[in-house]
Design a protein around this motif. Structure first.
Motif, mmCIF file in Angstrom:
data_model
loop_
_atom_site.group_PDB
_atom_site.id
_atom_site.type_symbol
_atom_site.label_atom_id
_atom_site.label_comp_id
_atom_site.label_asym_id
_atom_site.label_seq_id
_atom_site.Cartn_x
_atom_site.Cartn_y
_atom_site.Cartn_z
ATOM 1 N N LYS A 139 -41.068 7.060 -26.513
ATOM 2 C CA LYS A 139 -40.207 6.447 -25.506
ATOM 3 C C LYS A 139 -38.831 6.102 -26.060
ATOM 4 C CE LYS A 139 -40.004 2.534 -22.299
ATOM 5 N NZ LYS A 139 -40.703 1.331 -21.785
ATOM 6 N N TYR A 140 -38.770 5.581 -27.290
ATOM 7 C CA TYR A 140 -37.501 5.107 -27.820
ATOM 8 C C TYR A 140 -36.826 6.120 -28.740
ATOM 9 C CZ TYR A 140 -39.138 0.682 -25.964
ATOM 10 O OH TYR A 140 -39.584 -0.300 -25.124
ATOM 11 N N SER A 141 -37.319 7.348 -28.801
ATOM 12 C CA SER A 141 -36.679 8.378 -29.619
ATOM 13 C C SER A 141 -35.608 9.099 -28.814
ATOM 14 C CB SER A 141 -37.711 9.387 -30.115
ATOM 15 O OG SER A 141 -38.262 10.101 -29.019
ATOM 16 N N CYS A 142 -34.654 9.688 -29.501
ATOM 17 C CA CYS A 142 -33.615 10.472 -28.829
ATOM 18 C C CYS A 142 -34.142 11.894 -28.635
ATOM 19 C CB CYS A 142 -32.339 10.489 -29.663
ATOM 20 S SG CYS A 142 -31.005 11.430 -28.902
ATOM 21 N N PRO A 143 -34.309 12.353 -27.395
ATOM 22 C CA PRO A 143 -34.921 13.663 -27.172
ATOM 23 C C PRO A 143 -33.929 14.820 -27.139
ATOM 24 C CG PRO A 143 -34.611 12.575 -25.079
ATOM 25 C CD PRO A 143 -34.060 11.637 -26.128
ATOM 26 N N LEU A 144 -32.623 14.503 -27.096
ATOM 27 C CA LEU A 144 -31.648 15.548 -26.809
ATOM 28 C C LEU A 144 -30.325 15.248 -27.504
ATOM 29 C CD1 LEU A 144 -30.660 17.976 -24.964
ATOM 30 C CD2 LEU A 144 -30.002 16.211 -23.318
ATOM 31 N N TYR A 145 -29.766 16.266 -28.155
ATOM 32 C CA TYR A 145 -28.448 16.178 -28.776
ATOM 33 C C TYR A 145 -27.593 17.308 -28.203
ATOM 34 C CZ TYR A 145 -31.212 13.486 -32.107
ATOM 35 O OH TYR A 145 -32.064 12.597 -32.685
ATOM 36 N N THR A 146 -26.358 17.012 -27.846
ATOM 37 C CA THR A 146 -25.483 18.030 -27.268
ATOM 38 C C THR A 146 -24.263 18.226 -28.159
ATOM 39 O OG1 THR A 146 -24.213 16.432 -25.955
ATOM 40 C CG2 THR A 146 -26.174 17.401 -24.934
ATOM 41 N N THR A 147 -23.749 19.451 -28.182
ATOM 42 C CA THR A 147 -22.512 19.749 -28.885
ATOM 43 C C THR A 147 -21.900 20.990 -28.263
ATOM 44 O OG1 THR A 147 -21.512 20.050 -31.078
ATOM 45 C CG2 THR A 147 -23.590 21.206 -30.649
ATOM 46 N N LEU A 148 -20.629 21.224 -28.532
ATOM 47 C CA LEU A 148 -19.926 22.385 -27.998
ATOM 48 C C LEU A 148 -19.634 23.367 -29.120
ATOM 49 C CD1 LEU A 148 -17.321 20.757 -25.555
ATOM 50 C CD2 LEU A 148 -19.447 21.919 -24.961
ATOM 51 N N LEU A 149 -19.873 24.638 -28.859
ATOM 52 C CA LEU A 149 -19.578 25.701 -29.812
ATOM 53 C C LEU A 149 -18.830 26.789 -29.060
ATOM 54 C CD1 LEU A 149 -20.056 26.622 -32.754
ATOM 55 C CD2 LEU A 149 -22.058 27.868 -31.936
ATOM 56 N N GLY A 195 -18.694 23.161 -35.634
ATOM 57 C CA GLY A 195 -17.398 23.577 -36.131
ATOM 58 C C GLY A 195 -17.123 24.981 -35.649
ATOM 59 N N GLU A 196 -16.309 25.707 -36.404
ATOM 60 C CA GLU A 196 -15.972 27.074 -36.014
ATOM 61 C C GLU A 196 -17.181 27.977 -36.241
ATOM 62 O OE1 GLU A 196 -12.580 30.497 -36.899
ATOM 63 O OE2 GLU A 196 -12.524 28.573 -37.927
ATOM 64 N N ASN A 197 -17.794 28.404 -35.140
ATOM 65 C CA ASN A 197 -18.954 29.316 -35.171
ATOM 66 C C ASN A 197 -20.136 28.739 -35.938
ATOM 67 O OD1 ASN A 197 -17.538 31.356 -33.756
ATOM 68 N ND2 ASN A 197 -16.554 31.996 -35.653
ATOM 69 N N GLU A 198 -20.245 27.414 -36.006
ATOM 70 C CA GLU A 198 -21.328 26.832 -36.803
ATOM 71 C C GLU A 198 -21.769 25.496 -36.214
ATOM 72 O OE1 GLU A 198 -22.240 26.681 -41.519
ATOM 73 O OE2 GLU A 198 -20.402 25.698 -40.865
ATOM 74 N N THR A 219 -25.432 29.331 -37.784
ATOM 75 C CA THR A 219 -24.197 30.090 -37.611
ATOM 76 C C THR A 219 -24.331 31.052 -36.441
ATOM 77 O OG1 THR A 219 -23.770 29.957 -39.992
ATOM 78 C CG2 THR A 219 -22.528 31.602 -38.745
ATOM 79 N N CYS A 220 -23.309 31.061 -35.597
ATOM 80 C CA CYS A 220 -23.278 31.985 -34.458
ATOM 81 C C CYS A 220 -22.429 33.192 -34.836
ATOM 82 C CB CYS A 220 -22.708 31.292 -33.234
ATOM 83 S SG CYS A 220 -22.653 32.347 -31.765
ATOM 84 N N PHE A 221 -23.044 34.380 -34.832
ATOM 85 C CA PHE A 221 -22.340 35.611 -35.194
ATOM 86 C C PHE A 221 -22.703 36.687 -34.178
ATOM 87 C CE2 PHE A 221 -22.240 39.688 -37.551
ATOM 88 C CZ PHE A 221 -20.892 39.722 -37.859
#
Length: 441
Positions: A139-149, A195-198, A219-221
């Motif tokens: 219940k008290y855990s964080c289930p989701l993290y968001t970021t932009l790439l 970061g950049e592609n990562e 890494t996104c390639f």
């Protein structure tokens, strides 16, 4: 996560947003306003000159506040449609903003067990949401993290707390694509940066009763996601429950122990500066700072409304905020009603005021010299790294030249042997021709 103390720096003005007595408050030294009442939790994001606040009311209604911080009287409220069930309770919300859309997420938890449901929606005319996935979470855990790439919305979802299983998702409009599930055994205190592609995931692990800090990069390639092995981050001191930021092309690592909190920085996650200790004095709290200028910067750290927050942005966030000098700087901007009183007090206490200023100048000078010394150490580290790199290239070049010499000698010997063979064959042919001519006679 939600309900953190948040500071927003806009055009050199300091504003605070926090939850107090179930009300979202926006204030600074001269301004105070209640934005929303009966609030249980909230999340804040910034985009194109606007502040967005996603909030959950005590009666489980989800809303979104939008306002331009330069026009504080104009606040828009939009109510979002959620999926409500009698046996599920909303206990987590999150807001994410891309260049083209505003996304909101929430968790509905089952009263009877740990099964939860993550929902996703886009703020539009309908503002409807849909079930994204089912997870097994506390219940008290964080289930989701968001970021932009690269303006793609990336989700890191905590799928199963019993097996430490996480999954990476990419959101495209209303569609969610699951990239991969993976495990991070015994991980806690998760931070996610891009970061950049990562994408970089930071977390603590307990090994042999020691709490250690690790990072794992993705890494996104060419639209493919490559997962690295985990690497330990060593700053020569224990780091527990860190907050990690990427600010001014540098990683910032913050954590708190007892009455103090600490900051160290790195360009490459391998070489870290000396740890700076800042006295907490029980007035500071973990929060998020938005530094809004031509480009937005977000910094996670420890802040206090009693300390002039601008000092956190000076000198690349490395200076220890000085309470006395900060209060002096604040007192230099009195309100109109207090001007006469302020001038009288300043005249009476002129000597004390000058002593405060001299003390502050001496303190800043010492801190500048310390910072200069640390910067020189960073330059030396970079020089040594460059020398090491040059030596590696020299060794590689030397091996390449040696290989070329050996290769050339090999082919020269081979050609010489072939020429000798040809010469021998020519001699045999001449002898056969002579024998043939002799027999014909």
């Amino acid at each position: 996560m939600n309900n953190k103390f948040l500071v927003i720096n806009f055009n050199k003005n300091i504003f605070y947003i926090k939850l107090k007595n179930a009300s979202i408050e926006l204030f600074n030294s001269t301004f105070h306003r209640i934005l929303q009442q009966n609030v249980e939790m909230f999340d804040v994001k910034y985009s194109t000159n606007y502040i967005f606040i996603l909030f959950l009311t005590v009666d489980s209604k989800l809303g979104l506040l939008k306002f331009n911080i330069s026009k504080l009287d104009e606040v828009e409220t939009k109510w979002l449609k959620t999926s409500n069930y009698p046996y599920r309770k909303m206990d987590f919300i999150s807001l994410a903003i891309t260049k083209t859309s505003i996304h909101f997420f929430y968790r509905l938890s089952n009263f009877k067990n740990t099964i939860s449901y993550i929902y996703h929606g886009i703020v539009s005319n309908s503002c409807q949401s849909y079930e994204l996935c089912k997870i097994n979470s506390l219940k008290y855990s964080c289930p989701l993290y968001t970021t932009l790439l690269n303006d793609k919305l990336i989700l890191l979802i905590y799928e199963d707390y019993t097996k430490n299983i996480y999954s990476l998702h990419v959101i495209n409009d209303n569609n969610s694509t699951k990239i991969r599930s993976f495990d991070i055994p015994n991980a806690f205190a998760i931070n996610v940066l891009s970061g950049e592609n990562e994408i970089i995931i930071f977390y603590n692990k307990t090994i042999n009763k020691d709490i250690l800090l690790f990072e794992k990069s993705i890494t996104c390639f060419q639209d493919k996601f490559l997962f690295s092995d985990e690497n330990q981050i060593n700053v020569n001191v224990p780091v527990t429950k860190p907050m990690v930021s990427f600010y001014n092309n540098k990683f910032y690592l913050n954590w708190s122990t007892g009455l103090n909190f600490y900051i160290t920085t790195s360009y490459d996650l391998k070489n870290w500066t000396s740890v700076v200790t800042i006295e907490n004095n029980n007035n500071n709290i973990a929060g998020t700072i938005f530094k809004i200028s031509s480009t937005i910067s977000v910094f996670s750290g420890f802040i206090s409304e009693k300390i002039f927050a601008k000092s956190l942005f000076d000198n690349e966030l490395l200076k220890k905020p000085d309470i006395e000098s900060s209060q002096i700087e604040l007192s230099l901007i009195p309100s109109a009603t207090d001007t006469n009183t302020y001038e009288n007090n300043l005249t009476k206490n002129n000597d004390k005021f000058i002593n405060h200023l001299l003390s502050a100048m001496n303190s800043l000078t010492l801190k500048y010299l310390k910072l200069l010394h640390e910067k020189n150490k960073e330059i030396d580290i970079l020089r040594n790294s460059l020398d090491s790199t040059n030596k590696q290239y020299e060794r590689k070049l030397s091996r390449f030249i040696g290989f070329n010499i050996k290769t050339r000698k090999y082919y020269e010997d081979l050609i010489s042997n072939l020429l000798n063979v040809i010469d021998d064959k020519s001699k045999v042919i001449d002898e056969l021709l002579q024998l043939h001519n002799k027999n014909n006679k």
